[in-house]
Write a protein that holds these residues in place. Structure first.
Motif, mmCIF file in Angstrom:
data_model
loop_
_atom_site.group_PDB
_atom_site.id
_atom_site.type_symbol
_atom_site.label_atom_id
_atom_site.label_comp_id
_atom_site.label_asym_id
_atom_site.label_seq_id
_atom_site.Cartn_x
_atom_site.Cartn_y
_atom_site.Cartn_z
ATOM 1 N N ALA A 96 0.836 -1.208 0.000
ATOM 2 C CA ALA A 96 0.000 0.000 0.000
ATOM 3 C C ALA A 96 0.866 1.251 0.000
ATOM 4 N N ALA A 97 1.887 1.309 0.887
ATOM 5 C CA ALA A 97 2.772 2.483 0.940
ATOM 6 C C ALA A 97 3.571 2.612 -0.348
ATOM 7 N N PHE A 98 4.009 1.474 -0.881
ATOM 8 C CA PHE A 98 4.777 1.483 -2.128
ATOM 9 C C PHE A 98 3.941 2.058 -3.270
ATOM 10 N N LEU A 99 2.679 1.607 -3.388
ATOM 11 C CA LEU A 99 1.802 2.074 -4.467
ATOM 12 C C LEU A 99 1.454 3.553 -4.291
ATOM 13 N N GLN A 100 1.204 3.983 -3.055
ATOM 14 C CA GLN A 100 0.889 5.392 -2.809
ATOM 15 C C GLN A 100 2.029 6.289 -3.266
ATOM 16 N N ALA A 101 3.274 5.895 -2.964
ATOM 17 C CA ALA A 101 4.434 6.693 -3.384
ATOM 18 C C ALA A 101 4.514 6.777 -4.907
ATOM 19 N N HIS A 104 26.762 -2.736 23.752
ATOM 20 C CA HIS A 104 26.582 -2.454 22.325
ATOM 21 C C HIS A 104 26.089 -1.021 22.162
ATOM 22 N N HIS A 105 26.664 -0.318 21.167
ATOM 23 C CA HIS A 105 26.200 1.029 20.792
ATOM 24 C C HIS A 105 25.424 0.891 19.473
ATOM 25 N N VAL A 106 24.132 1.263 19.495
ATOM 26 C CA VAL A 106 23.250 1.075 18.336
ATOM 27 C C VAL A 106 22.814 2.436 17.817
ATOM 28 N N HIS A 107 22.909 2.617 16.487
ATOM 29 C CA HIS A 107 22.463 3.868 15.845
ATOM 30 C C HIS A 107 21.546 3.510 14.674
ATOM 31 N N CYS A 108 20.340 4.110 14.650
ATOM 32 C CA CYS A 108 19.355 3.840 13.606
ATOM 33 C C CYS A 108 19.082 5.121 12.832
ATOM 34 N N SER A 109 18.965 5.011 11.496
ATOM 35 C CA SER A 109 18.675 6.185 10.668
ATOM 36 C C SER A 109 17.869 5.755 9.449
ATOM 37 N N PRO A 110 16.952 6.646 8.964
ATOM 38 C CA PRO A 110 16.119 6.293 7.804
ATOM 39 C C PRO A 110 16.932 6.288 6.519
ATOM 40 N N LEU A 111 16.533 5.443 5.559
ATOM 41 C CA LEU A 111 17.176 5.365 4.257
ATOM 42 C C LEU A 111 16.299 6.058 3.218
ATOM 43 N N PRO A 112 16.918 6.782 2.267
ATOM 44 C CA PRO A 112 16.136 7.544 1.284
ATOM 45 C C PRO A 112 15.381 6.642 0.317
ATOM 46 N N ASN A 113 14.283 7.187 -0.244
ATOM 47 C CA ASN A 113 13.468 6.516 -1.269
ATOM 48 C C ASN A 113 12.883 5.193 -0.790
ATOM 49 N N SER A 114 12.704 5.059 0.530
ATOM 50 C CA SER A 114 12.164 3.806 1.042
ATOM 51 C C SER A 114 11.604 4.045 2.438
ATOM 52 N N SER A 115 10.942 3.026 2.974
ATOM 53 C CA SER A 115 10.473 3.062 4.363
ATOM 54 C C SER A 115 11.384 2.217 5.244
ATOM 55 N N TRP A 116 12.598 1.958 4.798
ATOM 56 C CA TRP A 116 13.549 1.126 5.519
ATOM 57 C C TRP A 116 14.396 1.959 6.472
ATOM 58 N N TYR A 117 14.996 1.262 7.420
ATOM 59 C CA TYR A 117 15.896 1.895 8.397
ATOM 60 C C TYR A 117 17.225 1.143 8.416
ATOM 61 N N LEU A 118 18.318 1.898 8.479
ATOM 62 C CA LEU A 118 19.662 1.332 8.617
ATOM 63 C C LEU A 118 20.017 1.273 10.095
ATOM 64 N N VAL A 119 20.378 0.079 10.579
ATOM 65 C CA VAL A 119 20.752 -0.119 11.981
ATOM 66 C C VAL A 119 22.232 -0.496 12.014
ATOM 67 N N THR A 120 23.044 0.327 12.685
ATOM 68 C CA THR A 120 24.478 0.085 12.810
ATOM 69 C C THR A 120 24.800 -0.238 14.264
ATOM 70 N N ASP A 121 25.514 -1.341 14.495
ATOM 71 C CA ASP A 121 25.751 -1.867 15.847
ATOM 72 C C ASP A 121 27.256 -2.027 16.055
ATOM 73 N N MET A 122 27.786 -1.415 17.139
ATOM 74 C CA MET A 122 29.204 -1.565 17.451
ATOM 75 C C MET A 122 29.361 -2.157 18.856
ATOM 76 N N PRO A 123 29.872 -3.393 18.987
ATOM 77 C CA PRO A 123 30.154 -3.964 20.312
ATOM 78 C C PRO A 123 31.394 -3.313 20.914
ATOM 79 N N TYR A 124 31.350 -3.013 22.188
ATOM 80 C CA TYR A 124 32.471 -2.371 22.871
ATOM 81 C C TYR A 124 33.371 -3.373 23.591
ATOM 82 N N GLY A 125 33.105 -4.685 23.436
ATOM 83 C CA GLY A 125 33.812 -5.675 24.229
ATOM 84 C C GLY A 125 35.321 -5.572 24.148
ATOM 85 N N GLU A 126 35.881 -5.670 22.915
ATOM 86 C CA GLU A 126 37.328 -5.645 22.754
ATOM 87 C C GLU A 126 37.912 -4.303 23.181
ATOM 88 N N LEU A 127 37.212 -3.204 22.826
ATOM 89 C CA LEU A 127 37.704 -1.875 23.198
ATOM 90 C C LEU A 127 37.700 -1.707 24.714
#
Length: 852
Positions: A126-131, A264-287
């Motif tokens: 539905a969202a795809f067709l509306q766009a 874990h440090h998590v950062h989420c941001s929207p991706l252009p031309n879509s309803s998707w989200y990019l999730v980037t995850d960095m574990p701090y264990g070794e650091l």
């Protein structure tokens, strides 16, 4: 004495305990600062990585959408009304060529007509067709009937502004939709990075995965949160609710969580031309382990040292504090360097986007003009010429990007070759014309005292310098302002074989302050005031331009005043290339030049006089009419009249109409202008204009423009023997693994009469040559990167054969175009190298040289 000793002992113990306490307190404080610094640096790194992933995704998706738009441009909807089946075949061929696995037409109500590939169920349809119905480009995911996951790309094809492609059920087509395997995008994004650093996912709003990293086992990201995540101060359900709220608002979201005892440090941001989200995850264990181990070791060292004596403890304390301060300073320096590097990347991408879009604008514009006027062959040829010029400049920019590491290390090299100053300026003018027209700016080009049109230089770098100056002039000059290029030459101090070439670019823009002029050539330098805040730019182009001019052993000067304009003056000593100027001879004509620019009149008159004509000029249309009328009464009409298009009072069209009333249609009236001929041709023809000569007015430009009106066979005047007639029937073996490249090369070469055989890889090439009769092949064109056997190996194998023709000429024809690639080709036994995309003149020159 005992009492003093006891007091000293107690004082020493107190001092030792106090020192230990101070060291313990200081060490714990430094540990906390180190932990905070590591978190801060981690956050900077996370944002930078997330931003780079967003840019990477955008570039991949924009490339694919451009390919879909290329399908639409190749088969426009308005051309398919009466040939719907043929149109579907063309659409299918275009999609297959671009390696799409699904192609369908979508109606406004969501009905899909699949042209090829399996039927697809689009997720969040539905969202795809509306766009798509809103005329937007959109990206979604889908599943085929066989269960294969696809990335779905949709592009509007006209609705509701105009009717799209005809559909078999009579419905209105709103979009063209393609699909390609999900894994192809995943591989291009390189999401599965080393877990000890950073890994990423792409999720939908409901938490389901589009792309999932192997580190997450659950099928839904929210479920993984609730099952495995632990949070300080909030429950997992509350954290999921916060994340969903940010995604619903389209906002970025940052949080910390613990999984299996690791932060874990998590950062989420929207991706252009879509309803998707990019999730980037960095574990701090070794650091965390490295930081904790470092600080623990120093803590125990401090406590042990404090137990020895108060004085050494105090000395060690001061020394330790000094080291700690230095480390904190280094951490701050590293943070500042990370910020600077991130800004530099962003500014570089912005700068390259600006430089690349300038010729792309000309290419897209000329393509649209040619498509709209396909029946006008003259106009189409003019558009193709300008597309070629812009494409060459775009290729030069791409080479600059690939060569950026050499620029940064100070190893920029120049590719010196024969350069036509006329072609360089014509190419630059063709690129900037659309922008000049859009801003309604006045654009003038002055050429005079040219000692040699052809010089020895680097055409790409020279064009890059001029385009950078003109682009800045366009940006910083207001609408209706004036921009002027002046090119002239004089004798060079380096001797008679050189010409000192002066290039001046002047504008009536906002100008620069004296303070900024002193640092304009620094990387990323921009004047920091309200006048330039709304003007795009990074400041990188001027530093690169200065480097190029220095490499050419030239100079660049600036003259600028605030609100009055800027002038850049480049001086280069260029080696002359001898040309047969005596061939450029015109009949003993009487020529009239009409232009309100006196300098242009003098320059053109000088060039025409050198070619054997008698010249007069007028600075206005009314003066020209009076002069022409007087000579007509005396029976001494001008043989040719050169007329400017834009003049005050009486402009070019009005002057031309008046001249035709006086002279009739016998005298050629040629339009001289820097405007695009295709845009003014109809009006000019109606006014009685016979032809067009583009500015800049080099001597060769004037000659070529007036040559068709000479009373001799045009084929005998200034002709050049191409030397191609004796090459018809010669046989060439072409080793090329790409079928499309083979089609292009064969189509070009067969026009010259060559007979071509195709070898799909190096091994086939060696086999075909080995089985042929000696002397059967006159030349081999060899690609370098091929399967089974590459071009280097194939060349060495041919050279090692015990045949009389083992020394057959072999020319590398490859996209590997760096100097080390050329050297490797020659080392393997090849005779020469030509780079893709092919320059036909260069290729034919080489073939002519080596075929005996």
């Amino acid at each position: 004495m005992k009492k003093d000793t006891r007091l000293f002992f107690l004082a020493s113990i107190f001092c030792a305990v106090f020192c230990i306490g101070i060291f313990v307190w200081g060490s714990l404080s430094m540990i906390r600062q180190g932990e905070q610094a590591s978190l801060t640096l981690g956050e900077i790194y996370m944002k930078a990585m997330n931003y780079q992933m967003q840019l990477h995704f955008r570039s991949i998706i924009e490339l694919k959408i451009k390919q879909v738009e290329g399908i639409v441009n190749k088969t426009p909807p308005e051309t398919t009304r009466d040939h719907s089946e043929k149109a579907r075949q063309e659409l299918r061929s275009s999609a297959v060529l671009r390696k799409f696995t699904h192609l369908a037409l979508y109606a406004t109500d969501g009905t899909a007509e699949v042209i090829f590939g399996e039927p697809v169920s689009v997720m969040d349809e539905a969202a795809f067709l509306q766009a798509l119905n809103r005329g937007e480009k959109n990206v979604a995911s889908g599943v085929t009937a066989s269960g294969r996951e696809l990335v779905i790309l949709g592009v509007s094809v006209g609705y509701p502004v105009s009717e799209g492609y005809p559909m078999k059920d009579g419905k209105t087509c709103t979009a063209l939709v393609v699909g390609l395997p999900l894994e192809s995008i995943s591989d291009a994004m390189s999401l599965n990075l080393d877990k000890s650093m950073v890994y990423s996912h792409i999720i939908r709003k409901d938490g389901s995965f589009v792309f999932r990293n192997v580190a997450v086992k659950a099928d839904n990201y929210y479920t993984w949160f609730e099952q495995d995540g632990h949070f300080e101060g909030k429950t997992a359900e509350e954290m999921v609710a916060d994340l969903k709220d940010s995604i619903r608002k389209g906002a970025e979201h940052t949080m910390f969580m613990t999984v299996d005892g690791e932060l874990h440090h998590v950062h989420c941001s929207p991706l252009p031309n879509s309803s998707w989200y990019l999730v980037t995850d960095m574990p701090y264990g070794e650091l965390d382990k490295a930081v904790e181990g470092m600080w623990n070791e120093r803590f125990f060292t401090a406590v042990s040292a404090a137990l020895l004596l108060p004085l050494p403890i105090l000395a060690l304390f001061f020394f330790y504090s000094r080291i700690s301060r230095r480390q904190i300073a280094e951490l701050e320096k590293a943070r500042a360097e990370a910020d600077r590097a991130n800004r530099a990347k962003s500014e570089f991408l912005s700068n390259m986007s600006h430089d690349i879009r300038t010729p792309m604008n000309a290419i897209v514009g000329m393509t649209a003009i040619a498509a709209a006027n396909a029946e006008n062959s003259v106009l189409v040829q003019d558009c193709l010429r300008k597309i070629t010029l812009s494409s060459r400049h775009l290729l030069g920019l791409i080479n600059d990007v690939l060569d950026m590491s050499k620029i940064e290390s100070g190893k920029l090299s120049l590719n010196m070759d024969v350069v036509s100053l006329r072609e360089v300026l014509e190419g630059i003018v063709g690129i900037v014309q659309p922008q000049i027209k859009a801003k309604k700016q006045q654009f003038d080009i002055h050429i005079h005292n040219i000692l040699s049109e052809n010089v020895y230089s680097d055409s790409v770098r020279l064009s890059q310098v001029l385009l950078n100056l003109l682009s800045n002039a366009l940006k910083f000059t207001p609408q209706g302002g004036s921009i002027q290029i002046t090119l002239y030459q004089e004798d060079s101090p380096q001797g008679e074989w050189f010409a000192r070439t002066h290039i001046l670019v002047k504008d009536t823009g906002i100008g620069m302050t004296p303070e900024f002029q002193k640092r304009i050539f620094e990387s990323f330098a921009r004047e920091d005031n309200a006048r330039v805040h709304k003007i795009e730019g990074t400041g990188l182009g001027m530093s690169i331009m200065k480097y190029i001019v220095d490499q050419m052993q030239g100079t660049i000067e600036i003259h600028s005043e605030v609100d009055k304009g800027t002038e850049f003056h480049i001086t280069l000593d260029m080696k002359k290339i001898n040309t047969q100027s005596e061939q450029m001879r015109l009949p003993d004509w009487n020529v009239l030049i009409v232009d309100d620019d006196a300098e242009l009149c003098r320059t053109a008159a000088g060039a025409l006089t050198e070619m054997g004509t008698t010249v007069e000029w007028a600075l206005s249309g009314r003066e020209a009419v009076v002069m022409a009328e007087e000579r007509h009464r005396e029976g001494r009409d001008y043989h040719v009249i050169l007329l400017d298009w834009k003049m005050p009072e009486m402009d070019g069209p009005a002057t031309a109409r008046r001249l035709r009333e006086i002279l009739g249609s016998q005298v050629p009236v040629l339009l001289v202008s820097s405007y695009d001929w295709s845009e003014i041709e109809q009006e000019a023809r109606r006014a009685g204009i016979s032809g067009f000569i583009p500015k800049p007015l080099f001597k060769s430009t004037l000659f070529q423009g007036m040559k068709p009106f000479m009373d001799v066979d045009a084929g005998q005047v200034g002709s050049v023997d191409t030397g191609m007639a004796d090459l018809a029937g010669r046989r060439i073996l072409l080793a090329e693994d790409n079928e499309l490249n083979w089609e292009v090369a064969s189509a070009i070469l067969e026009e010259f009469g060559f007979l071509l055989d195709w070898a799909e890889n190096g091994q086939v090439c060696v086999d075909m040559f080995g089985k042929s009769e000696p002397g059967y092949y006159d030349l081999i064109l060899m690609d370098v990167r091929m399967p089974v056997m590459n071009g280097y190996e194939a060349t060495r194998a041919i050279r090692a054969m015990d045949r009389a023709d083992a020394d057959v000429p072999i020319i590398a024809m490859t996209a590997d175009a760096f100097s080390e690639d050329i050297h490797q080709c020659l080392e393997s036994g090849m005779n020469a190298h030509v780079a893709k995309p092919l320059d036909i003149k260069v290729l034919m020159r080489l073939i002519q040289k080596y075929i005996r």
